[in-house]
Design a protein around this motif. Structure first.
Motif, PDB file in Angstrom:
ATOM      1  N   GLY A   1       0.951  -1.248   0.054  1.00 37.78           N
ATOM      2  CA  GLY A   1       0.055   0.087   0.044  1.00 37.78           C
ATOM      3  C   GLY A   1       0.688   1.349   0.011  1.00 37.78           C
ATOM      4  N   ASN A   2       1.975   1.357  -0.388  1.00 34.65           N
ATOM      5  CA  ASN A   2       3.175   2.417  -0.492  1.00 34.65           C
ATOM      6  C   ASN A   2       3.503   2.672  -1.935  1.00 34.65           C
ATOM      7  N   LEU A   3       2.892   3.598  -2.523  1.00 31.33           N
ATOM      8  CA  LEU A   3       3.248   4.394  -3.821  1.00 31.33           C
ATOM      9  C   LEU A   3       4.740   4.471  -4.162  1.00 31.33           C
ATOM     10  N   ASP A   4       5.567   4.876  -3.167  1.00 29.89           N
ATOM     11  CA  ASP A   4       7.018   4.972  -3.031  1.00 29.89           C
ATOM     12  C   ASP A   4       7.573   3.752  -3.402  1.00 29.89           C
TER      13      ASP A   4
ATOM     14  N   GLU B   1     -20.080   1.623   4.929  1.00 33.64           N
ATOM     15  CA  GLU B   1     -19.028   2.021   5.483  1.00 33.64           C
ATOM     16  C   GLU B   1     -17.860   2.101   4.556  1.00 33.64           C
ATOM     17  N   ILE B   2     -17.834   0.906   3.683  1.00 31.18           N
ATOM     18  CA  ILE B   2     -16.490   0.855   2.627  1.00 31.18           C
ATOM     19  C   ILE B   2     -16.570   1.881   1.810  1.00 31.18           C
ATOM     20  N   TYR B   3     -17.337   2.732   1.767  1.00 31.95           N
ATOM     21  CA  TYR B   3     -17.398   3.800   0.348  1.00 31.95           C
ATOM     22  C   TYR B   3     -16.775   5.077   1.178  1.00 31.95           C
ATOM     23  N   PRO B   4     -15.915   5.963   0.373  1.00 27.93           N
ATOM     24  CA  PRO B   4     -15.374   7.276   0.965  1.00 27.93           C
ATOM     25  C   PRO B   4     -16.690   8.240   1.552  1.00 27.93           C
ATOM     26  N   LYS B   5     -16.399   8.762   2.417  1.00 30.07           N
ATOM     27  CA  LYS B   5     -17.424   9.842   2.721  1.00 30.07           C
ATOM     28  C   LYS B   5     -17.184  11.229   1.873  1.00 30.07           C
ATOM     29  N   TRP B   6     -17.506  11.121   0.675  1.00 32.20           N
ATOM     30  CA  TRP B   6     -17.383  12.099  -0.222  1.00 32.20           C
ATOM     31  C   TRP B   6     -18.698  12.892  -0.544  1.00 32.20           C
TER      32      TRP B   6
ATOM     33  N   HIS C   1      -1.836   0.057  -9.420  1.00 30.62           N
ATOM     34  CA  HIS C   1      -2.855   0.923  -8.634  1.00 30.62           C
ATOM     35  C   HIS C   1      -4.107   0.310  -8.302  1.00 30.62           C
ATOM     36  N   LEU C   2      -4.529  -0.342  -8.947  1.00 30.62           N
ATOM     37  CA  LEU C   2      -5.827  -1.312  -8.232  1.00 30.62           C
ATOM     38  C   LEU C   2      -5.315  -1.886  -7.116  1.00 30.62           C
ATOM     39  N   VAL C   3      -4.398  -2.599  -6.996  1.00 32.63           N
ATOM     40  CA  VAL C   3      -3.881  -3.108  -5.675  1.00 32.63           C
ATOM     41  C   VAL C   3      -3.564  -1.850  -4.627  1.00 32.63           C
ATOM     42  N   LEU C   4      -3.081  -0.846  -5.023  1.00 37.37           N
ATOM     43  CA  LEU C   4      -2.930   0.270  -4.196  1.00 37.37           C
ATOM     44  C   LEU C   4      -4.353   0.924  -3.564  1.00 37.37           C
ATOM     45  N   LEU C   5      -5.046   0.692  -4.476  1.00 36.26           N
ATOM     46  CA  LEU C   5      -6.551   1.171  -4.049  1.00 36.26           C
ATOM     47  C   LEU C   5      -7.165   0.286  -3.077  1.00 36.26           C
ATOM     48  N   HIS C   6      -6.887  -0.899  -3.370  1.00 33.10           N
ATOM     49  CA  HIS C   6      -7.711  -1.874  -2.440  1.00 33.10           C
ATOM     50  C   HIS C   6      -6.885  -1.839  -1.060  1.00 33.10           C
ATOM     51  N   GLN C   7      -5.710  -1.400  -0.981  1.00 36.52           N
ATOM     52  CA  GLN C   7      -5.080  -1.576   0.436  1.00 36.52           C
ATOM     53  C   GLN C   7      -5.340  -0.120   1.241  1.00 36.52           C
ATOM     54  N   ARG C   8      -6.204   0.769   0.745  1.00 35.78           N
ATOM     55  CA  ARG C   8      -6.535   1.793   1.232  1.00 35.78           C
ATOM     56  C   ARG C   8      -7.264   1.408   2.627  1.00 35.78           C
ATOM     57  N   PRO C   9      -6.827   1.914   3.711  1.00 33.10           N
ATOM     58  CA  PRO C   9      -7.547   1.598   5.093  1.00 33.10           C
ATOM     59  C   PRO C   9      -8.851   1.954   5.225  1.00 33.10           C
TER      60      PRO C   9
ATOM     61  N   ILE D   1     -11.613   1.948   3.378  1.00 38.90           N
ATOM     62  CA  ILE D   1     -12.449   2.130   1.976  1.00 38.90           C
ATOM     63  C   ILE D   1     -11.783   1.383   0.779  1.00 38.90           C
ATOM     64  N   GLY D   2     -10.817   0.572   1.126  1.00 35.98           N
ATOM     65  CA  GLY D   2     -10.150   0.041  -0.209  1.00 35.98           C
ATOM     66  C   GLY D   2     -11.194  -0.624  -0.959  1.00 35.98           C
ATOM     67  N   ALA D   3     -11.895  -1.697  -0.396  1.00 37.95           N
ATOM     68  CA  ALA D   3     -12.636  -2.656  -1.161  1.00 37.95           C
ATOM     69  C   ALA D   3     -14.052  -1.869  -1.711  1.00 37.95           C
ATOM     70  N   GLY D   4     -14.269  -0.631  -1.030  1.00 39.26           N
ATOM     71  CA  GLY D   4     -15.286   0.236  -1.985  1.00 39.26           C
ATOM     72  C   GLY D   4     -14.868   1.050  -3.035  1.00 39.26           C
ATOM     73  N   LEU D   5     -13.610   1.370  -2.879  1.00 35.99           N
ATOM     74  CA  LEU D   5     -12.957   2.233  -4.104  1.00 35.99           C
ATOM     75  C   LEU D   5     -12.832   1.202  -5.400  1.00 35.99           C
ATOM     76  N   VAL D   6     -12.361   0.050  -5.115  1.00 35.33           N
ATOM     77  CA  VAL D   6     -12.416  -0.894  -6.080  1.00 35.33           C
ATOM     78  C   VAL D   6     -13.832  -1.455  -6.690  1.00 35.33           C
ATOM     79  N   MET D   7     -14.392  -1.392  -5.764  1.00 31.52           N
ATOM     80  CA  MET D   7     -16.033  -1.437  -6.283  1.00 31.52           C
ATOM     81  C   MET D   7     -16.471  -0.411  -7.128  1.00 31.52           C
ATOM     82  N   LEU D   8     -16.244   0.808  -6.525  1.00 29.63           N
ATOM     83  CA  LEU D   8     -16.510   1.994  -7.445  1.00 29.63           C
ATOM     84  C   LEU D   8     -16.051   2.168  -8.723  1.00 29.63           C
ATOM     85  N   LEU D   9     -14.677   1.849  -8.913  1.00 28.12           N
ATOM     86  CA  LEU D   9     -14.152   1.625 -10.052  1.00 28.12           C
ATOM     87  C   LEU D   9     -14.595   0.686 -11.044  1.00 28.12           C
ATOM     88  N   CYS D  10     -14.605  -0.712 -10.639  1.00 30.28           N
ATOM     89  CA  CYS D  10     -15.244  -1.651 -11.551  1.00 30.28           C
ATOM     90  C   CYS D  10     -16.322  -1.212 -11.812  1.00 30.28           C
ATOM     91  N   VAL D  11     -17.587  -0.963 -11.107  1.00 29.97           N
ATOM     92  CA  VAL D  11     -18.911  -0.594 -11.406  1.00 29.97           C
ATOM     93  C   VAL D  11     -18.957   0.683 -12.388  1.00 29.97           C
TER      94      VAL D  11
END
Length: 279
Positions: free
Chosen positions: A81-84, A206-211, A128-136, A138-148
């Motif tokens: 989960g570290n872009l560096d 709760e798995i989706y970001p509070k945007w 970056h798909l794996v990096l998204l998934h590793q976001r504490p 909300i990772g799973a929600g971000l990947v679902m948002l992307l896929c759908v």
């Protein structure tokens, strides 16, 4: 002819029926994070192989084995989960690839560019798909948002283009795509963004970001545009290589690049949008 078309449709549906439950489990189950990463790494390596095969049809000589391994390692590095770390693995890998390409003796500008671009295109981008998934949280929600969002955009573009499409978007690259379809895909994605915002509020997901509503709609709109660019890029590569499909891993659907082209550019975009949302 009709039986052949029906058979192809049935094959596509059966493939989707097998893959979709597996993907949902890998994305949504915290216990399967490692397997989600490995799944992405394998797809990345296969996708790079497909790209190098198409590059070979144009007379290029990429570092095939090194690139396939390197692309998989770049995706694996995203598990932390570290872009560096991921960027370091990518840039060190491309430097080593350039060194190997020169020492091997079969060097060429086209071969070196194809080698590096393959790892960037089907290694660093999907990492970056794996990096998204590793976001504490909300990772799973971000990947679902992307896929759908990508699927809705692609479907919206297809059906809108079929119904009212008249003006070609990029006739030489993808003759069936139209400007009307492109706009329809963007609108469909924006509606999905609004619906997801409403569902998150109503159901307390709760798995989706509070945007805000604007953030959800805007993110979906950007993803739809970028997804269509990714689709066109892959279509251009296939057309230049003279192939219909990039491969045959998924029966009825083609290869990895055929199924994942829209995600390659969209995953990094959502990753950086999510990072900006936390600033």
């Amino acid at each position: 002819m009709m039986r052949r078309n029906q058979g192809a449709i049935l094959q596509r549906l059966l493939t989707a029926a097998v893959l979709i439950p597996i993907l949902l489990a890998l994305i949504l189950s915290p216990r399967l994070e490692l397997f989600f990463m490995l799944f992405c790494a394998v797809l990345s390596s296969v996708g790079i192989h497909e790209f190098y095969v198409m590059a070979g049809r144009k007379g290029m000589k990429p570092e095939h084995v090194f690139g396939v391994v390197m692309g998989g390692l770049v995706v694996v590095s995203a598990y932390w989960g570290n872009l560096d770390i991921t960027s370091m693995v990518f840039f060190l890998g491309t430097a080593l690839m350039a060194w190997v390409h020169i020492l091997r003796g079969a060097w060429s500008i086209s071969g070196l560019i194809a080698s590096v671009f393959g790892v960037f295109y089907v290694g660093w981008l999907p990492a970056h798909l794996v990096l998204l998934h590793q976001r504490p949280g909300i990772g799973a929600g971000l990947v679902m948002l992307l896929c759908v969002a990508v699927i809705v955009s692609d479907s919206g573009a297809y059906f809108t283009g079929k119904m009212i499409g008249k003006h070609k978007l990029a006739a030489r690259v993808s003759p069936n795509k139209t400007w009307e379809g492109a706009v329809g895909g963007v609108v469909a994605a924006m509606l999905f963004g609004a619906a997801l915002y409403w569902l998150r509020i109503r159901l307390g997901w709760e798995i989706y970001p509070k945007w805000s509503l604007l953030a959800y709609v805007g993110a979906a709109m950007v993803l739809a545009v970028v997804e269509q660019i990714g689709d066109l890029v892959e279509s251009m590569i296939k057309r230049d290589a003279g192939v219909k499909d990039s491969g045959g891993l998924f029966p009825g659907h083609g290869g990895v690049l055929d199924r994942c082209d829209g995600f390659l550019f969209a995953a990094p975009v959502l990753y950086y949008l999510a990072a900006l949302g936390e600033v």
